[in-house]
Every structure is written in structure tokens, then in C-alpha cells.
Design a protein around this motif. Structure first.
Motif, PDB file in Angstrom:
ATOM      1  N   PHE A  92      -1.398  12.191  41.134  1.00  0.00           N
ATOM      2  CA  PHE A  92      -0.069  11.994  41.603  1.00  0.00           C
ATOM      3  C   PHE A  92       0.369  10.553  41.435  1.00  0.00           C
ATOM      4  CE2 PHE A  92      -0.880  14.222  46.190  1.00  0.00           C
ATOM      5  CZ  PHE A  92      -0.717  15.396  45.257  1.00  0.00           C
ATOM      6  N   LEU A  93      -0.534   9.580  41.028  1.00  0.00           N
ATOM      7  CA  LEU A  93       0.114   8.409  40.528  1.00  0.00           C
ATOM      8  C   LEU A  93       0.643   8.501  39.309  1.00  0.00           C
ATOM      9  CD1 LEU A  93       0.169   5.332  41.373  1.00  0.00           C
ATOM     10  CD2 LEU A  93      -2.157   4.888  39.980  1.00  0.00           C
ATOM     11  N   SER A  94       0.005   9.258  38.370  1.00  0.00           N
ATOM     12  CA  SER A  94       0.541   9.587  36.744  1.00  0.00           C
ATOM     13  C   SER A  94       1.940  10.278  37.162  1.00  0.00           C
ATOM     14  CB  SER A  94      -0.390  10.619  36.122  1.00  0.00           C
ATOM     15  OG  SER A  94       0.236  10.772  34.831  1.00  0.00           O
ATOM     16  N   LEU A  95       1.960  11.279  38.065  1.00  0.00           N
ATOM     17  CA  LEU A  95       3.212  11.932  38.192  1.00  0.00           C
ATOM     18  C   LEU A  95       4.300  10.942  38.734  1.00  0.00           C
ATOM     19  CD1 LEU A  95       5.205  14.447  38.271  1.00  0.00           C
ATOM     20  CD2 LEU A  95       4.279  14.764  40.789  1.00  0.00           C
ATOM     21  N   SER A  96       3.844  10.075  39.698  1.00  0.00           N
ATOM     22  CA  SER A  96       4.821   9.031  40.160  1.00  0.00           C
ATOM     23  C   SER A  96       5.448   8.089  38.977  1.00  0.00           C
ATOM     24  CB  SER A  96       4.106   8.117  41.496  1.00  0.00           C
ATOM     25  OG  SER A  96       4.881   7.371  41.813  1.00  0.00           O
ATOM     26  N   TYR A  97       4.485   7.692  38.238  1.00  0.00           N
ATOM     27  CA  TYR A  97       4.666   6.672  37.227  1.00  0.00           C
ATOM     28  C   TYR A  97       5.729   7.273  36.244  1.00  0.00           C
ATOM     29  CZ  TYR A  97       3.873   2.925  33.481  1.00  0.00           C
ATOM     30  OH  TYR A  97       4.054   2.035  32.758  1.00  0.00           O
TER      31      TYR A  97
ATOM     32  N   PHE B 250       7.807  19.632  37.277  1.00  0.00           N
ATOM     33  CA  PHE B 250       8.396  18.434  36.510  1.00  0.00           C
ATOM     34  C   PHE B 250       8.059  18.514  35.258  1.00  0.00           C
ATOM     35  CE2 PHE B 250       7.663  17.668  41.035  1.00  0.00           C
ATOM     36  CZ  PHE B 250       9.076  17.154  41.430  1.00  0.00           C
ATOM     37  N   ASP B 251       8.562  19.587  34.493  1.00  0.00           N
ATOM     38  CA  ASP B 251       8.236  19.657  33.012  1.00  0.00           C
ATOM     39  C   ASP B 251       9.707  19.492  32.038  1.00  0.00           C
ATOM     40  OD1 ASP B 251       9.555  21.991  33.905  1.00  0.00           O
ATOM     41  OD2 ASP B 251       8.260  23.209  32.785  1.00  0.00           O
ATOM     42  N   LYS B 252      10.779  18.979  32.803  1.00  0.00           N
ATOM     43  CA  LYS B 252      12.115  19.068  32.074  1.00  0.00           C
ATOM     44  C   LYS B 252      12.544  17.368  32.071  1.00  0.00           C
ATOM     45  CE  LYS B 252      13.264  23.293  34.348  1.00  0.00           C
ATOM     46  NZ  LYS B 252      12.032  23.198  34.874  1.00  0.00           N
TER      47      LYS B 252
ATOM     48  N   VAL C 194      10.196  20.176  28.086  1.00  0.00           N
ATOM     49  CA  VAL C 194       9.820  19.469  26.916  1.00  0.00           C
ATOM     50  C   VAL C 194       8.271  19.892  26.933  1.00  0.00           C
ATOM     51  CG1 VAL C 194       9.228  17.198  26.253  1.00  0.00           C
ATOM     52  CG2 VAL C 194      11.442  17.868  27.685  1.00  0.00           C
ATOM     53  N   PRO C 195       8.019  20.031  25.651  1.00  0.00           N
ATOM     54  CA  PRO C 195       6.435  20.728  25.742  1.00  0.00           C
ATOM     55  C   PRO C 195       5.406  19.631  26.085  1.00  0.00           C
ATOM     56  CG  PRO C 195       7.804  21.425  23.536  1.00  0.00           C
ATOM     57  CD  PRO C 195       8.626  20.471  24.575  1.00  0.00           C
ATOM     58  N   GLY C 196       5.760  18.196  25.792  1.00  0.00           N
ATOM     59  CA  GLY C 196       4.838  17.199  25.966  1.00  0.00           C
ATOM     60  C   GLY C 196       4.837  17.300  27.515  1.00  0.00           C
TER      61      GLY C 196
ATOM     62  N   ARG D 200       1.979  17.949  32.685  1.00  0.00           N
ATOM     63  CA  ARG D 200       1.747  18.497  34.134  1.00  0.00           C
ATOM     64  C   ARG D 200       0.708  19.335  34.045  1.00  0.00           C
ATOM     65  NH1 ARG D 200       4.185  14.293  34.740  1.00  0.00           N
ATOM     66  NH2 ARG D 200       6.458  14.450  34.600  1.00  0.00           N
ATOM     67  N   GLN D 201       0.399  20.118  33.134  1.00  0.00           N
ATOM     68  CA  GLN D 201      -1.026  21.060  33.243  1.00  0.00           C
ATOM     69  C   GLN D 201      -1.987  20.145  33.312  1.00  0.00           C
ATOM     70  OE1 GLN D 201      -0.494  23.171  29.694  1.00  0.00           O
ATOM     71  NE2 GLN D 201       0.753  24.842  30.760  1.00  0.00           N
ATOM     72  N   ALA D 202      -2.414  19.219  32.738  1.00  0.00           N
ATOM     73  CA  ALA D 202      -3.405  18.143  32.968  1.00  0.00           C
ATOM     74  C   ALA D 202      -3.443  17.676  34.294  1.00  0.00           C
ATOM     75  CB  ALA D 202      -3.341  17.328  31.654  1.00  0.00           C
ATOM     76  N   GLU D 203      -2.296  17.069  34.800  1.00  0.00           N
ATOM     77  CA  GLU D 203      -2.280  16.495  36.217  1.00  0.00           C
ATOM     78  C   GLU D 203      -2.646  17.601  37.228  1.00  0.00           C
ATOM     79  OE1 GLU D 203       1.198  13.421  35.191  1.00  0.00           O
ATOM     80  OE2 GLU D 203       1.796  15.214  35.766  1.00  0.00           O
ATOM     81  N   GLU D 204      -1.972  18.882  37.070  1.00  0.00           N
ATOM     82  CA  GLU D 204      -2.445  19.901  37.923  1.00  0.00           C
ATOM     83  C   GLU D 204      -3.866  20.221  37.837  1.00  0.00           C
ATOM     84  OE1 GLU D 204      -1.430  24.641  38.834  1.00  0.00           O
ATOM     85  OE2 GLU D 204      -1.754  23.909  36.841  1.00  0.00           O
ATOM     86  N   ALA D 205      -4.552  20.366  36.807  1.00  0.00           N
ATOM     87  CA  ALA D 205      -5.924  20.478  36.655  1.00  0.00           C
ATOM     88  C   ALA D 205      -6.799  19.419  37.323  1.00  0.00           C
ATOM     89  CB  ALA D 205      -6.370  20.647  35.025  1.00  0.00           C
TER      90      ALA D 205
END
Length: 173
Positions: free
Chosen positions: A111-116, A147-149, A155-157, A162-167
């Protein structure tokens, strides 16, 4: 022995909650190491100020823009300390205010990674926060993938991030 942001100590209990006025995130903890290494891995680290996109503001270290001017340079330990300070002063308190349910370290870091990346206000208004607060951890973790756009385009990156954050968020379910 010098200061190390990534010195490991015992992890906080899975259901730890912040003490009033203090964030869970503190230098020298396993949680700080997890969050900072996750963000450095996604954001990268540049020790010399640069303009990431023409017309943008000077940026340095791990996406820091506050008070940065072209020509400024920092060491890796300074960048790590700057990131931790930004997380503990700004992002972690905002996250802890808008997420009302206890979070384990992996969920917290995701969550912190997504928020950042999307901003504290964006995170707090997101379906991720809403679902998690409603008790739907799995749904919240899956909602991270939306949140991949950037600029309306996938954006592929960001897809990989997001896949890593989800996992990480789903770890232990």
C-alpha cells in the motif's frame, strides 16, 4: 559502526497499529527496509538532480522533488535517508490515517508503494483503501492492478510494478 537504513531488527507483529502521533515506519526496522528496498527497486535511484520529463521539476534520489535544484548531488546513504524521512513524515502517516484496519508488513509495504506512486490523496480515495477498510483484503489487493496507466495509456513498467505490489499484498492469504 555506521548508520544503515537497512539494518534488520525484529518485524512488527502482523496486526501492529501505529502509536498515536507516530508512524509504524522507523529507521532500522525490517518494515523500513522492506518499504525502502521495494521503492528503490521500482523507482530507481539517481544521485544527481535531473529533469525526468521536459518541463518537469528537478528530481533526485528516489523521486524526491522537495527543495531540489539542478546541480545538487547526494550519496546513496543520503538518498536512502531522504526516502525514509519522506515516507515517515508524509506517506506513512497519511496511509495510517486512511486505512482503518490493521495491516501486516507485506500489505503495509504494498500500500505504501502504491501511495508513493499515485499520491496519498489518490490512495486514500482509491478502491484499494475502500475495499480493505470494508474487510475485503483479497479484493483490495486485486484492485491494485487498476493503477497501471499514465496519461491514459497502460505502461508496461507500471503493469509489472502493480503485479509485484499485488503479490506482496496477497502474501499469506
Amino acid at each position: 559502526m555506521g548508520f544503515s537504513l537497512f539494518r534488520r531488527t525484529a518485524a512488527a507483529p502482523a496486526a501492529a497499529v501505529a502509536v498515536k502521533g507516530k508512524s509504524r515506519l522507523a529507521a532500522g526496522t525490517a518494515l523500513a527496509a522492506l518499504c525502502c528496498s521495494l521503492l528503490i527497486g521500482f523507482e530507481g535511484m539517481r544521485t544527481r538532480a535531473y529533469i525526468p520529463i521536459p518541463g518537469d521539476v528537478p528530481t533526485v534520489c528516489v523521486g524526491e522533488t522537495k527543495g531540489i535544484r539542478m546541480g545538487m548531488t547526494f550519496t546513496k546513504p543520503q538518498c536512502e535517508a531522504m526516502l525514509l524521512k519522506r515516507l515517515t513524515d508524509d506517506f506513512a502517516p497519511a496511509l495510517e490515517r486512511c486505512v482503518t484496519r490493521p495491516m501486516g508488513d507485506d500489505v503495509y509495504a504494498a500500500f505504501l508503494s502504491l501511495s508513493y506512486n499515485i499520491g496519498s490523496a489518490g490512495f486514500c480515495r482509491s478502491s484499494v483503501a475502500r475495499l480493505y477498510n470494508a474487510g475485503d483484503r483479497r479484493g483490495a489487493c486485486h484492485a491494485i492492478l487498476a493503477f497501471d496507466k499514465a496519461g491514459g495509456r497502460v505502461v508496461p513498467g507500471l503493469v509489472r510494478r502493480r503485479q509485484a505490489e499485488e503479490a506482496l499484498c496477497l502474501k499469506g492469504i
